[in-house]
Design a protein around this motif. Sequence first.
Motif, PDB file in Angstrom:
ATOM      1  N   ASP A 115       0.760  -1.153  -0.044  1.00 52.84           N
ATOM      2  CA  ASP A 115      -0.118  -0.092  -0.012  1.00 52.84           C
ATOM      3  C   ASP A 115       0.978   1.161  -0.054  1.00 52.84           C
ATOM      4  OD1 ASP A 115      -2.475  -1.754  -0.095  1.00 52.84           O
ATOM      5  OD2 ASP A 115      -2.231  -1.510   2.096  1.00 52.84           O
ATOM      6  N   ASP A 116       1.951   1.184  -0.895  1.00 53.69           N
ATOM      7  CA  ASP A 116       2.796   2.538  -0.712  1.00 53.69           C
ATOM      8  C   ASP A 116       3.406   2.835   0.559  1.00 53.69           C
ATOM      9  OD1 ASP A 116       2.739   2.749  -3.558  1.00 53.69           O
ATOM     10  OD2 ASP A 116       0.779   3.603  -3.391  1.00 53.69           O
ATOM     11  N   GLN A 117       3.434   2.069   1.502  1.00 58.54           N
ATOM     12  CA  GLN A 117       4.026   2.335   2.824  1.00 58.54           C
ATOM     13  C   GLN A 117       5.426   2.170   2.849  1.00 58.54           C
ATOM     14  OE1 GLN A 117       1.561   1.109   6.434  1.00 58.54           O
ATOM     15  NE2 GLN A 117       0.567  -0.301   4.832  1.00 58.54           N
ATOM     16  N   GLY A 118       6.118   1.636   1.985  1.00 57.91           N
ATOM     17  CA  GLY A 118       7.608   1.448   1.966  1.00 57.91           C
ATOM     18  C   GLY A 118       8.231   0.076   2.646  1.00 57.91           C
ATOM     19  N   PRO A 119       9.416   0.114   2.970  1.00 57.15           N
ATOM     20  CA  PRO A 119       9.844  -0.944   3.699  1.00 57.15           C
ATOM     21  C   PRO A 119       9.886  -1.031   4.992  1.00 57.15           C
ATOM     22  CG  PRO A 119      11.763   0.335   2.837  1.00 57.15           C
ATOM     23  CD  PRO A 119      10.330   1.041   2.414  1.00 57.15           C
ATOM     24  N   VAL A 120       9.868  -2.147   5.862  1.00 58.88           N
ATOM     25  CA  VAL A 120      10.305  -2.128   7.381  1.00 58.88           C
ATOM     26  C   VAL A 120      11.211  -3.205   7.354  1.00 58.88           C
ATOM     27  CG1 VAL A 120       8.269  -3.674   7.628  1.00 58.88           C
ATOM     28  CG2 VAL A 120       9.033  -2.396   9.381  1.00 58.88           C
ATOM     29  N   TYR A 173      -0.124   6.324  29.759  1.00 54.74           N
ATOM     30  CA  TYR A 173      -0.017   7.029  28.565  1.00 54.74           C
ATOM     31  C   TYR A 173      -0.445   6.216  27.295  1.00 54.74           C
ATOM     32  CZ  TYR A 173       3.085  10.786  30.651  1.00 54.74           C
ATOM     33  OH  TYR A 173       3.554  11.864  31.400  1.00 54.74           O
ATOM     34  N   GLY A 174      -1.011   6.807  26.535  1.00 52.42           N
ATOM     35  CA  GLY A 174      -1.522   5.899  25.203  1.00 52.42           C
ATOM     36  C   GLY A 174      -0.182   5.779  24.398  1.00 52.42           C
ATOM     37  N   TRP A 175      -0.679   4.986  23.267  1.00 56.88           N
ATOM     38  CA  TRP A 175       0.552   4.663  22.358  1.00 56.88           C
ATOM     39  C   TRP A 175       0.237   4.578  20.912  1.00 56.88           C
ATOM     40  CZ3 TRP A 175       5.597   3.693  23.065  1.00 56.88           C
ATOM     41  CH2 TRP A 175       6.239   3.098  21.867  1.00 56.88           C
ATOM     42  N   LEU A 176       1.029   5.609  20.057  1.00 53.11           N
ATOM     43  CA  LEU A 176       0.759   5.667  18.701  1.00 53.11           C
ATOM     44  C   LEU A 176       2.310   5.395  18.104  1.00 53.11           C
ATOM     45  CD1 LEU A 176      -0.619   6.365  16.121  1.00 53.11           C
ATOM     46  CD2 LEU A 176      -0.132   8.959  16.824  1.00 53.11           C
ATOM     47  N   SER A 177       2.456   4.272  17.165  1.00 53.59           N
ATOM     48  CA  SER A 177       3.587   4.347  16.551  1.00 53.59           C
ATOM     49  C   SER A 177       3.450   3.561  15.282  1.00 53.59           C
ATOM     50  CB  SER A 177       4.573   2.972  17.581  1.00 53.59           C
ATOM     51  OG  SER A 177       5.498   2.751  16.649  1.00 53.59           O
ATOM     52  N   GLU A 178       4.214   4.139  14.239  1.00 58.14           N
ATOM     53  CA  GLU A 178       4.256   3.650  13.021  1.00 58.14           C
ATOM     54  C   GLU A 178       4.294   2.065  12.939  1.00 58.14           C
ATOM     55  OE1 GLU A 178       6.516   4.094   8.485  1.00 58.14           O
ATOM     56  OE2 GLU A 178       7.319   4.991  10.379  1.00 58.14           O
ATOM     57  N   ILE A 206      12.035   4.037  13.504  1.00 61.53           N
ATOM     58  CA  ILE A 206      13.387   4.534  12.423  1.00 61.53           C
ATOM     59  C   ILE A 206      12.624   5.233  11.486  1.00 61.53           C
ATOM     60  CG2 ILE A 206      15.019   3.791  10.713  1.00 61.53           C
ATOM     61  CD1 ILE A 206      15.700   1.193  12.570  1.00 61.53           C
ATOM     62  N   ASP A 207      12.969   6.345  11.557  1.00 59.12           N
ATOM     63  CA  ASP A 207      12.499   7.410  10.366  1.00 59.12           C
ATOM     64  C   ASP A 207      13.705   7.583   9.324  1.00 59.12           C
ATOM     65  OD1 ASP A 207      10.822   9.245   9.056  1.00 59.12           O
ATOM     66  OD2 ASP A 207      12.132  10.962   9.810  1.00 59.12           O
ATOM     67  N   GLY A 208      13.202   6.996   8.054  1.00 59.01           N
ATOM     68  CA  GLY A 208      14.361   7.025   6.963  1.00 59.01           C
ATOM     69  C   GLY A 208      14.889   5.482   7.096  1.00 59.01           C
ATOM     70  N   THR A 209      13.863   4.376   6.934  1.00 65.65           N
ATOM     71  CA  THR A 209      14.196   3.215   6.763  1.00 65.65           C
ATOM     72  C   THR A 209      14.949   2.717   5.494  1.00 65.65           C
ATOM     73  OG1 THR A 209      12.327   2.487   8.349  1.00 65.65           O
ATOM     74  CG2 THR A 209      13.354   0.831   6.849  1.00 65.65           C
ATOM     75  N   ARG A 210      14.581   3.405   4.441  1.00 69.36           N
ATOM     76  CA  ARG A 210      15.483   3.145   3.130  1.00 69.36           C
ATOM     77  C   ARG A 210      16.778   3.465   3.428  1.00 69.36           C
ATOM     78  NH1 ARG A 210      10.274   4.872   0.821  1.00 69.36           N
ATOM     79  NH2 ARG A 210       9.417   3.231  -0.170  1.00 69.36           N
TER      80      ARG A 210
END
Length: 260
Positions: free
Chosen positions: A37-42, A64-69, A89-93
């Motif tokens: 879905d065009d979300q890129g690699p993990v 605390y709540g939790w929101l993560s990619e 990790i922001d910038g996985t590519r």
Amino acid sequence: MPAPEDDLALLLAAATEAGEIAMRYWRNEPRFWDKGDDQGPVSEADLEVNRHLEARLRATRPDYGWLSEESTDDASRLDAKRVFIIDPIDGTRAFLDGQEGFSHSLAIAEGERILAGVVHLPARQVTYAASAQGPATRNGQPIAPKEADIAAATVLANKPTLNPALWRDGVLPPFKRDFRPSLAWRLCLAAEGAFNAAVSLRGAWEWDIAAGSLIAERAGCAVTDRKGRTMAFNSAGAKLDGLVIAPPRLHGEILARLAD
């Protein structure tokens, strides 16, 4: 509840631990796959960092709540007084390519506003941080943005930002475009004046920009979405309508040139 400074200290410690995990995989051929879905690699590194951060942070702040990619979204976060907003990790590519320009983005929101944020680049040994009441810092030293006329400005933006249809009368602004792989890092580079602004004219995930938006704001940047509106975090869709991050005068110049 803990003071923002206490939350910031927690994020700083956790970001350092995240960096130690990521560096064990960096340039060591980690397994990875495409999310679709065009979300890129993990990668396996993304997931291990995410598991560690969730265990570490939620054990310390269980209310605390939790929101993560990299976590399945839990709607209960919408009712929490405070929420972690995390990009493991922001910038996985870039990470998979062995580049240094990846980061860990960790933030805490109270309501719609960010209280504390950290952007850590372990391969570069650079850490940006801010709390809602304190200065923005790079490796502990205060930072500030750098004003420029739009014709002399260097702006961090992706290539689609220069689609003429996005600009008033189809006329591209005269600034110079540059790019860095981590969106969180781009916001911090604008905050410290290494570049004059950071702009994205497409939807931006909260986990990419939560920490960097506070760092830029506390440094002295004007921080809005592409329509000039104040950013509101911990939304149901976890997405904002682009971003314009720049010193106040340049910020106004950029907004004035955008198409309605």
